[in-house]
Design a protein around this motif. Structure first.
Motif, short mmCIF file in Angstrom:
data_model
loop_
_atom_site.label_atom_id
_atom_site.label_comp_id
_atom_site.label_asym_id
_atom_site.label_seq_id
_atom_site.Cartn_x
_atom_site.Cartn_y
_atom_site.Cartn_z
N VAL A 41 0.89 -1.20 0.01
CA VAL A 41 0.06 -0.13 -0.05
C VAL A 41 1.02 1.48 0.17
O VAL A 41 0.70 2.19 -0.77
CB VAL A 41 -1.08 0.07 1.20
N TYR A 42 1.87 1.36 0.86
CA TYR A 42 2.85 2.14 0.84
C TYR A 42 3.62 2.57 -0.24
O TYR A 42 3.86 3.64 -0.85
CB TYR A 42 3.62 1.89 2.03
N LEU A 43 3.99 1.56 -0.93
CA LEU A 43 5.10 1.69 -2.31
C LEU A 43 4.11 1.96 -3.54
O LEU A 43 4.61 2.86 -4.19
CB LEU A 43 5.56 0.31 -2.22
N GLN A 44 2.95 1.54 -3.52
CA GLN A 44 2.32 1.42 -4.91
C GLN A 44 1.55 2.90 -5.28
O GLN A 44 1.68 3.11 -6.53
CB GLN A 44 1.15 0.32 -4.86
N ARG A 45 1.51 3.40 -4.17
CA ARG A 45 1.04 4.84 -4.39
C ARG A 45 2.06 5.71 -5.44
O ARG A 45 1.36 6.68 -5.99
CB ARG A 45 0.91 5.54 -3.04
N TRP A 46 3.20 5.28 -5.25
CA TRP A 46 4.24 6.32 -5.78
C TRP A 46 4.97 5.57 -7.10
O TRP A 46 5.65 6.26 -7.64
CB TRP A 46 5.16 6.52 -4.95
N GLU A 47 4.60 4.31 -7.38
CA GLU A 47 5.50 3.58 -8.34
C GLU A 47 4.74 3.45 -9.58
O GLU A 47 3.51 3.53 -9.73
CB GLU A 47 5.71 2.25 -7.72
N ILE A 109 17.73 9.43 -10.92
CA ILE A 109 17.80 8.83 -9.78
C ILE A 109 16.54 8.41 -9.04
O ILE A 109 15.38 9.34 -9.13
CB ILE A 109 18.65 9.43 -8.74
N GLY A 110 16.12 7.14 -8.65
CA GLY A 110 14.88 6.93 -7.98
C GLY A 110 15.27 5.89 -6.72
O GLY A 110 16.16 5.12 -6.56
N TYR A 111 14.32 5.78 -5.82
CA TYR A 111 14.47 5.12 -4.63
C TYR A 111 13.17 4.57 -3.82
O TYR A 111 12.41 5.33 -3.93
CB TYR A 111 15.35 5.99 -3.64
N SER A 118 11.15 3.80 7.69
CA SER A 118 11.24 5.19 7.02
C SER A 118 11.47 6.06 8.31
O SER A 118 10.98 6.01 9.31
CB SER A 118 9.99 5.38 6.11
N GLY A 119 11.58 7.48 7.49
CA GLY A 119 11.72 8.60 8.64
C GLY A 119 12.87 8.71 9.40
O GLY A 119 13.20 9.50 10.18
N GLY A 120 13.87 7.81 9.33
CA GLY A 120 15.17 7.95 9.92
C GLY A 120 16.40 8.30 9.29
O GLY A 120 17.53 7.86 9.59
N ALA A 145 15.82 13.95 -10.72
CA ALA A 145 14.69 13.19 -10.11
C ALA A 145 13.18 13.52 -10.35
O ALA A 145 13.17 14.91 -10.34
CB ALA A 145 14.91 13.20 -8.51
N THR A 146 12.34 12.88 -10.79
CA THR A 146 10.91 13.34 -10.84
C THR A 146 10.23 12.69 -9.73
O THR A 146 10.37 11.47 -9.19
CB THR A 146 10.20 12.82 -12.21
N VAL A 147 9.34 13.55 -8.99
CA VAL A 147 8.49 13.03 -8.18
C VAL A 147 7.10 13.88 -7.97
O VAL A 147 7.17 15.11 -8.47
CB VAL A 147 9.28 13.55 -6.60
N GLU A 150 2.62 15.58 -4.39
CA GLU A 150 2.14 15.08 -3.21
C GLU A 150 2.82 14.22 -2.37
O GLU A 150 2.64 13.89 -1.15
CB GLU A 150 0.77 14.10 -3.47
N ASN A 151 4.07 13.99 -3.01
CA ASN A 151 4.98 12.74 -2.16
C ASN A 151 5.93 13.77 -1.32
O ASN A 151 6.95 13.67 -1.51
CB ASN A 151 5.61 12.07 -3.25
N SER A 152 5.42 14.19 -0.11
CA SER A 152 6.02 15.15 0.64
C SER A 152 7.38 14.51 1.24
O SER A 152 8.52 15.08 1.20
CB SER A 152 5.23 15.54 2.01
N PRO A 153 7.40 13.20 1.70
CA PRO A 153 8.73 12.61 2.11
C PRO A 153 9.83 12.61 0.95
O PRO A 153 10.95 12.99 1.31
CB PRO A 153 8.21 11.26 2.73
N SER A 154 9.37 12.29 -0.14
CA SER A 154 10.45 12.09 -1.15
C SER A 154 10.98 13.57 -1.79
O SER A 154 11.98 13.85 -2.03
CB SER A 154 9.85 11.50 -2.31
N VAL A 155 10.03 14.70 -1.70
CA VAL A 155 10.24 16.11 -1.83
C VAL A 155 11.53 16.48 -0.95
O VAL A 155 12.16 17.15 -1.12
CB VAL A 155 8.97 16.98 -1.99
#
Ligand code: ACO
Length: 209
Positions: A41-47, A109-111, A118-120, A145-147, A150-155
Motif C-alpha cells: 500500500v505504501y509503495l504502490q501509491r508512488w510507483e 535517480i529513484g529510490y 522510514s523517517g530515519g 529526479a522526478t517526484v 503529493e509525495n512530501s517525504p520524497s520531496v
C-alpha cells in the motif's frame, strides 16, 4: 567495465543506522519480496503503473529476472542499480538509470525504503552516497529526479540532498493508473562542490562511520 561500477558507497551513519549501497544480489530475493509484499500500500501509491498483479511481480520467484535485468543494465553502463543496506540488512533500493554519457553525462535517480525504517534519514543518506559516487568515480555531471508533488517525504529527501526544483512535468508518468504531474529536480556537480554526504555531515544530519 564502466566507470564507477561495481561499487559499494558508504557507510554513512544516520538515526536509523549505518547506510550502505551495494550491487543487488540474487540472494536478496527473500528480503526484497518480503518487504515489497508487506509494504504494498505504501509503495504502490508512488510507483509507475506496471502490468500484472503486485503479488506476482513482487514474489520471491520474480526477483531473479529483475536482478538479472538490473545486472545487464549495469554491465552495459546504462544504470547503477543499488541495494540499500542498513546495519547490513536489505532495506530498499536506489537506482541510477538512463545513464547518458558524451556531452550530457546525466542520469535519473529513484529510490524506495522499507516502511518500518522510514523517517530515519536512510533515503537521504542513500541519495547522498549515490550522488557523490555518480559525480566522482562514475564521472557524471548532472542527476535528475522526478517526484509527485503529493509525495512530501520524497520531496524532503531531494531538498535535504540539495536538489533544485526546476519545473513541473504535466501528466508525466502513469502512476496508480493515471497520468500524474511530477516536479523535476536537478543537481549538477557545481551545486555541491564539497559533496552531498559532507554537506549532510556538516548540517548534523549524518555522521561518518
Ligand atoms: N509530510 C511531510 N514530510 C514528511 C512526511 C509527510 N507526510 N512523512 C515523512 N516526512 C519527512 C520526514 O520527516 C523526513 O524529513 P526530515 O528529516 O526533515 O524530518 C523526510 O520526509 C524523509 O527523509 P528520510 O528519512 O531520509 O527518508 P526515508 O528513509 O523515510 O525515505 C522515501 C523516504 C524513500 C520517500 C520513502 O518514504 C519511500 O520509500 N516511499 C515510498 C516509495 C517512494 O515514494 N519513493 C520515491 C519515489 S520519487 C523518486 O524516486 C525520485
Amino acid at each position: 567495465r564502466h566507470p564507477g561500477w561495481p561499487a559499494r558507497p558508504g557507510p554513512l551513519l544516520v538515526s536509523a543506522g549505518s547506510v550502505e549501497l551495494r550491487p543487488p544480489r540474487l540472494r536478496d530475493a527473500t528480503a526484497w519480496s518480503g518487504l515489497r509484499l508487506r509494504d504494498r500500500v505504501y509503495l504502490q501509491r508512488w510507483e509507475p503503473t506496471t502490468v500484472g498483479d503486485w503479488r506476482d511481480r513482487n514474489a520471491v520467484l520474480a526477483w531473479p529476472a529483475q536482478w538479472s535485468a538490473l545486472r545487464g543494465l549495469a554491465r552495459r553502463g546504462q544504470a547503477l542499480p543499488f541495494a540499500i543496506s542498513v546495519d547490513g540488512r536489505f532495506a530498499g533500493q536506489l537506482t541510477v538509470g538512463n545513464v547518458v554519457r558524451g556531452a550530457l553525462r546525466s542520469a535519473w535517480i529513484g529510490y524506495w525504503v522499507a516502511e518500518d525504517v522510514s523517517g530515519g534519514g536512510i533515503a537521504t543518506a542513500a541519495v547522498a552516497l549515490a550522488v557523490d559516487h555518480c559525480f566522482g568515480p562514475a564521472g557524471l555531471h548532472r542527476l535528475e529526479a522526478t517526484v509527485r508533488p503529493e509525495n512530501s517525504p520524497s520531496v524532503r529527501v531531494l531538498e535535504k540532498a540539495g536538489f533544485r526544483r526546476e519545473g513541473l512535468f504535466e501528466r508525466y508518468l502513469d502512476v496508480e493508473g493515471a497520468w500524474r504531474d511530477h516536479y523535476v529536480y536537478g543537481l549538477t556537480v557545481e551545486d555541491r562542490p564539497e559533496g552531498v554526504a559532507a554537506a549532510l555531515v556538516r548540517s548534523g544530519r549524518a555522521r561518518y562511520a
